[in-house]
Design an enzyme around this catalytic site. Structure first.
Site, PDB file in Angstrom:
ATOM      1  N   HIS A   1      -3.724  -3.110   8.418  1.00 24.75           N
ATOM      2  CA  HIS A   1      -3.187  -2.450   7.223  1.00 24.75           C
ATOM      3  C   HIS A   1      -3.827  -2.970   5.921  1.00 24.75           C
ATOM      4  O   HIS A   1      -4.277  -2.188   5.079  1.00 24.75           O
ATOM      5  CB  HIS A   1      -1.666  -2.628   7.122  1.00 24.75           C
ATOM      6  CG  HIS A   1      -0.924  -2.200   8.363  1.00 24.75           C
ATOM      7  ND1 HIS A   1      -1.341  -1.154   9.141  1.00 24.75           N
ATOM      8  CD2 HIS A   1       0.207  -2.651   8.945  1.00 24.75           C
ATOM      9  CE1 HIS A   1      -0.497  -1.003  10.155  1.00 24.75           C
ATOM     10  NE2 HIS A   1       0.449  -1.910  10.056  1.00 24.75           N
TER      11      HIS A   1
ATOM     12  N   LYS B   1      -1.778   0.826  17.375  1.00 27.39           N
ATOM     13  CA  LYS B   1      -2.136  -0.573  17.261  1.00 27.39           C
ATOM     14  C   LYS B   1      -1.165  -1.396  18.109  1.00 27.39           C
ATOM     15  O   LYS B   1      -0.075  -0.905  18.365  1.00 27.39           O
ATOM     16  CB  LYS B   1      -2.118  -1.020  15.803  1.00 27.39           C
ATOM     17  CG  LYS B   1      -0.725  -1.284  15.218  1.00 27.39           C
ATOM     18  CD  LYS B   1      -0.830  -1.832  13.840  1.00 27.39           C
ATOM     19  CE  LYS B   1      -0.586  -3.312  13.793  1.00 27.39           C
ATOM     20  NZ  LYS B   1       0.807  -3.722  13.695  1.00 27.39           N
TER      21      LYS B   1
HETATM   22  C1  BG6 Z   1       3.641  -2.702  11.584  1.00 26.62           C
HETATM   23  C2  BG6 Z   1       3.802  -4.154  11.883  1.00 26.62           C
HETATM   24  O1  BG6 Z   1       2.354  -2.258  11.944  1.00 26.62           O
HETATM   25  O2  BG6 Z   1       3.854  -2.469  10.187  1.00 26.62           O
HETATM   26  C3  BG6 Z   1       5.155  -4.649  11.457  1.00 26.62           C
HETATM   27  O3  BG6 Z   1       3.626  -4.394  13.279  1.00 26.62           O
HETATM   28  C4  BG6 Z   1       5.417  -4.302  10.007  1.00 26.62           C
HETATM   29  O4  BG6 Z   1       5.279  -6.050  11.647  1.00 26.62           O
HETATM   30  C5  BG6 Z   1       5.141  -2.827   9.739  1.00 26.62           C
HETATM   31  O5  BG6 Z   1       6.765  -4.605   9.720  1.00 26.62           O
HETATM   32  C6  BG6 Z   1       5.215  -2.517   8.261  1.00 26.62           C
HETATM   33  O6  BG6 Z   1       5.159  -1.134   8.094  1.00 26.62           O
HETATM   34  P1  BG6 Z   1       5.865  -0.427   6.841  1.00 26.62           P
HETATM   35  O7  BG6 Z   1       5.484   1.010   6.975  1.00 26.62           O
HETATM   36  O8  BG6 Z   1       7.336  -0.670   6.991  1.00 26.62           O
HETATM   37  O9  BG6 Z   1       5.320  -1.082   5.621  1.00 26.62           O
END
Ligand code: BG6
Length: 484
Positions: free
Chosen positions: A240, A148
């Site tokens: 997400h 992404k």
């Molecule tokens: C990423 C985003 O896809 O996911 C980030 O670009 C974010 O901004 C991150 O901090 C969060 O991922 P995780 O696994 O730490 O919850």
């Protein structure tokens, strides 16, 4: 007891952008951990490619440092590092020039699976796909992995899909959303479809509402240039949170298979109602004076980019009509906490007298940290004094319940890379799914761009702007507390 790991078939994995940040932090350390867990066959070969003029030995040193920095796993011993480094090769590559591709081709074997991880900016995806086919580096059994952001709106996502599918079949394209690789996110499917207990209640008749929270305590530090063009909606919601929403809301697929699961997720995205401005709140953290402010990092003093968003989402289908899903995500909040809370309706009739201030049953699936599930149930308040009720959590933390088996689980990237080699697309986004997500997101973003409204300020280490509380208050509901 740690579950036995079955090695994958021999493969050549080319990491384009092999000296970049993602490769250094996630991909290479992740592959090393998979080797320590016995999942990489001795014939595996990992080829780093990037613009840097490194020798193979220099690349191996780079990877040795990355492992030292990012692998904290007691099963990985130092001789394992040497073994892993011996699987690595390196090729200098200018994506736009032909000669590097010709040299890269010499690293590839004909009789093993080949996978190409595009660990580079999305602007280069199309050119890489074209070069791979032009120089015949791939065959029907090759896969490509793309990160992404997959586009920044519907038209750019469509254009990207077109570029990739002009060179590869859909079954060869693995679009990563690392949330799908998280253990607890997959557990959501196990909890829903592996138990007879929940599914009969999993609908608008019994569920009052659902809250999906992905709160981060870190700010955008160091990523301002990227983030300011993106904001929470594009960076987190379009991918997400949307995936979490789909897995929570989808119908049971006929089987746990790539297209069966993705067909059901797609139906949910297509059933999402448009979100009017009255149903979302955008925020931007702002620590006045000495505090940390989004604008200190944005590289744009007038930035209107949101670092927080909360929204009320309706799913227009038979199962969910009338049961809202509240989503929220933000940076620099009180704590790092991601969870899905399914809040059930009160019993239809109370046989007990008086107001017990009951909150109702809720199933809380904690995604991170402290992964686990909690079922909130009502019991009698112990002791004399009449029939009073209280709430208690029926709590399970996976690390306690599963011990070592949980401690040594692969992280999201590790699991997803192994799925690429296995040829399992269940945890990857299909092209039509990504486009449908943008089709829903685009008008929301367009709406606020046209309104010209500033996001509301919120204090760092808070729960976000106060107006986000109102989003639920006006419906007679409350957000769950953001806490560590
Ligand atoms: C990423 C985003 O896809 O996911 C980030 O670009 C974010 O901004 C991150 O901090 C969060 O991922 P995780 O696994 O730490 O919850």
């Amino acid at each position: 007891m740690v579950a036995q790991t079955i090695p994958v078939d021999p493969f050549d994995l080319v990491i384009l952008g092999g000296t970049g940040d993602l490769a250094r932090r996630k991909i290479l350390p992740g592959l090393f951990r998979r080797m320590c867990a016995g999942q990489l066959p001795p014939e595996a070969r990992i080829i780093g490619a990037s613009r840097s003029g490194l020798s193979t030995d220099e690349f191996r040193e780079f990877v040795r440092k990355a492992i030292g920095e990012f692998v904290k796993d007691s099963r990985c011993e130092s001789e394992g590092v040497e073994r892993f480094l011996s699987l690595l090769e390196y090729e200098q590559l200018d994506i736009f020039a032909d000669d590097g591709w010709k040299r890269l081709k010499k690293h590839l074997r004909k009789d093993v699976i080949s996978a190409f991880y595009f660990s580079v900016g999305p602007g280069l995806f199309g050119e890489i796909a074209r070069k791979l086919t032009k120089h015949k580096l791939t065959n029907d059994n090759s896969r490509i992995v793309v990160e992404k952001p997959f586009g920044r709106d519907l038209s750019s996502a469509e254009a990207l899909n077109k570029e990739l599918t002009s060179c590869f079949e859909e079954h060869q394209i693995y679009r990563i959303d690392h949330y799908l690789g998280k253990e607890t996110v997959q557990n959501l499917m196990a909890i829903r479809f592996g138990n007879a207990l929940f599914e009969p209640l999993w609908n608008a008749q019994h569920v009052d509402h659902v809250q999906i929270t992905v709160a981060e305590d870190l700010g955008v530090d160091g990523r301002g240039a990227y983030y300011n063009k993106s904001g929470a909606m594009r960076d987190m919601v379009q991918n997400h949170l949307m995936q979490l929403l789909c897995l929570t809301a989808m119908e049971p697929p006929a089987k746990y298979g790539a297209d069966a699961v993705r067909d059901e997720k797609l139906k949910i995205i297509r059933a999402l109602e448009p979100v009017p401005p009255s149903d979302y709140v955008r925020g931007q953290y702002s620590g006045e004076g000495a505090g940390d402010s989004y604008l200190d990092h944005a590289q744009d003093p007038d930035s209107r980019t949101e670092s927080y968003i909360a929204m009320r989402v309706n799913i227009a289908n038979w199962r969910w009509a009338g049961t809202p899903f509240y989503l929220r995500t933000g940076k620099r909040l009180r704590a790092r906490m991601s969870e899905i809370a399914v809040v059930f309706k009160d019993p239809p009739h109370s046989i007990f007298e008086g107001d017990f201030n009951r909150k109702g049953n809720a199933l809380i699936i904690r995604l991170q940290p402290d992964e686990g599930i909690t079922l909130r149930v009502t019991i009698k308040d112990p002791g004399p004094g009449g029939m009073r009720l209280t709430e208690v959590p029926l709590d399970m933390t996976f690390s306690e319940a599963l011990g070592d088996q949980f401690a040594f689980l692969p992280d999201a990237y590790e699991r997803l890379i192994m799925d690429v080699i296995r040829g399992n697309q269940t945890l990857f986004m299909r092209g039509d799914e990504v486009e449908a997500a943008w089709r829903w997101v685009d008008p929301i973003i367009k709406g606020w761009q046209e309104s010209g409204k500033q996001p509301l300020p919120y204090d760092p280490s808070s729960s976000g702007p106060d107006d986000a509380l109102m989003l639920l208050h006006r419906d007679g509901r409350r957000w769950r507390e953001i806490k560590s």
